[in-house]
Scaffold this motif. Structure first.
Motif, mmCIF file in Angstrom:
data_model
loop_
_atom_site.group_PDB
_atom_site.id
_atom_site.type_symbol
_atom_site.label_atom_id
_atom_site.label_comp_id
_atom_site.label_asym_id
_atom_site.label_seq_id
_atom_site.Cartn_x
_atom_site.Cartn_y
_atom_site.Cartn_z
ATOM 1 N N PHE A 1 -15.866 -54.228 -74.402
ATOM 2 C CA PHE A 1 -14.764 -54.566 -75.293
ATOM 3 C C PHE A 1 -14.261 -55.947 -74.914
ATOM 4 N N PRO A 2 -13.698 -56.674 -75.858
ATOM 5 C CA PRO A 2 -13.239 -58.029 -75.545
ATOM 6 C C PRO A 2 -12.061 -58.083 -74.572
ATOM 7 N N ASP A 3 -11.241 -57.023 -74.541
ATOM 8 C CA ASP A 3 -10.085 -57.010 -73.641
ATOM 9 C C ASP A 3 -9.514 -55.601 -73.565
ATOM 10 N N VAL B 1 -12.751 -50.941 -66.685
ATOM 11 C CA VAL B 1 -12.826 -52.019 -65.702
ATOM 12 C C VAL B 1 -12.423 -53.309 -66.401
ATOM 13 N N ASP B 2 -11.420 -53.949 -65.861
ATOM 14 C CA ASP B 2 -10.950 -55.214 -66.420
ATOM 15 C C ASP B 2 -11.483 -56.367 -65.585
ATOM 16 N N GLY B 3 -11.911 -57.402 -66.236
ATOM 17 C CA GLY B 3 -12.211 -58.620 -65.518
ATOM 18 C C GLY B 3 -13.660 -58.929 -65.246
ATOM 19 N N VAL B 4 -14.595 -58.291 -65.902
ATOM 20 C CA VAL B 4 -15.966 -58.716 -65.702
ATOM 21 C C VAL B 4 -16.145 -60.085 -66.333
ATOM 22 N N GLY B 5 -16.943 -60.915 -65.701
ATOM 23 C CA GLY B 5 -17.114 -62.294 -66.144
ATOM 24 C C GLY B 5 -18.036 -62.428 -67.334
ATOM 25 N N PRO B 6 -18.120 -63.621 -67.867
ATOM 26 C CA PRO B 6 -18.953 -63.853 -69.052
ATOM 27 C C PRO B 6 -20.447 -63.668 -68.790
#
Length: 72
Positions: free
Chosen positions: A14-16, A47-52
């Motif tokens: 998900f985007p955010d 999980v929040d914050g996986v990188g691009p």
């Protein structure tokens, strides 16, 4: 490394956090939620914050390979 792992992982991107919360609370998902909870044991983990550069398909492959190496 410890405990039993059922061998199934589903990763959804998900985007955010707002988007996942909106999806989870949506009428569409809530209408099928019991189908999942009554038929598939498991937990939902956010999980929040996986990188691009994060690739869910590669993560799933690594988890699958690790599980299979334990079976061999």
């Amino acid at each position: 490394m410890e405990g039993d792992w059922p061998g199934t992982v589903v990763i959804i991107e998900f985007p955010d956090l707002g988007a996942i919360r909106a999806w989870y609370a949506s009428a569409a998902y809530q209408s099928i939620l019991e189908l999942r909870t009554d038929n598939i044991p498991g937990d939902v983990i956010v999980v929040d914050g996986v990188g691009p550069d994060y690739h869910p398909r590669m993560t799933a492959a690594k988890l699958r390979d690790a599980l299979l190496s334990d079976v061999r």
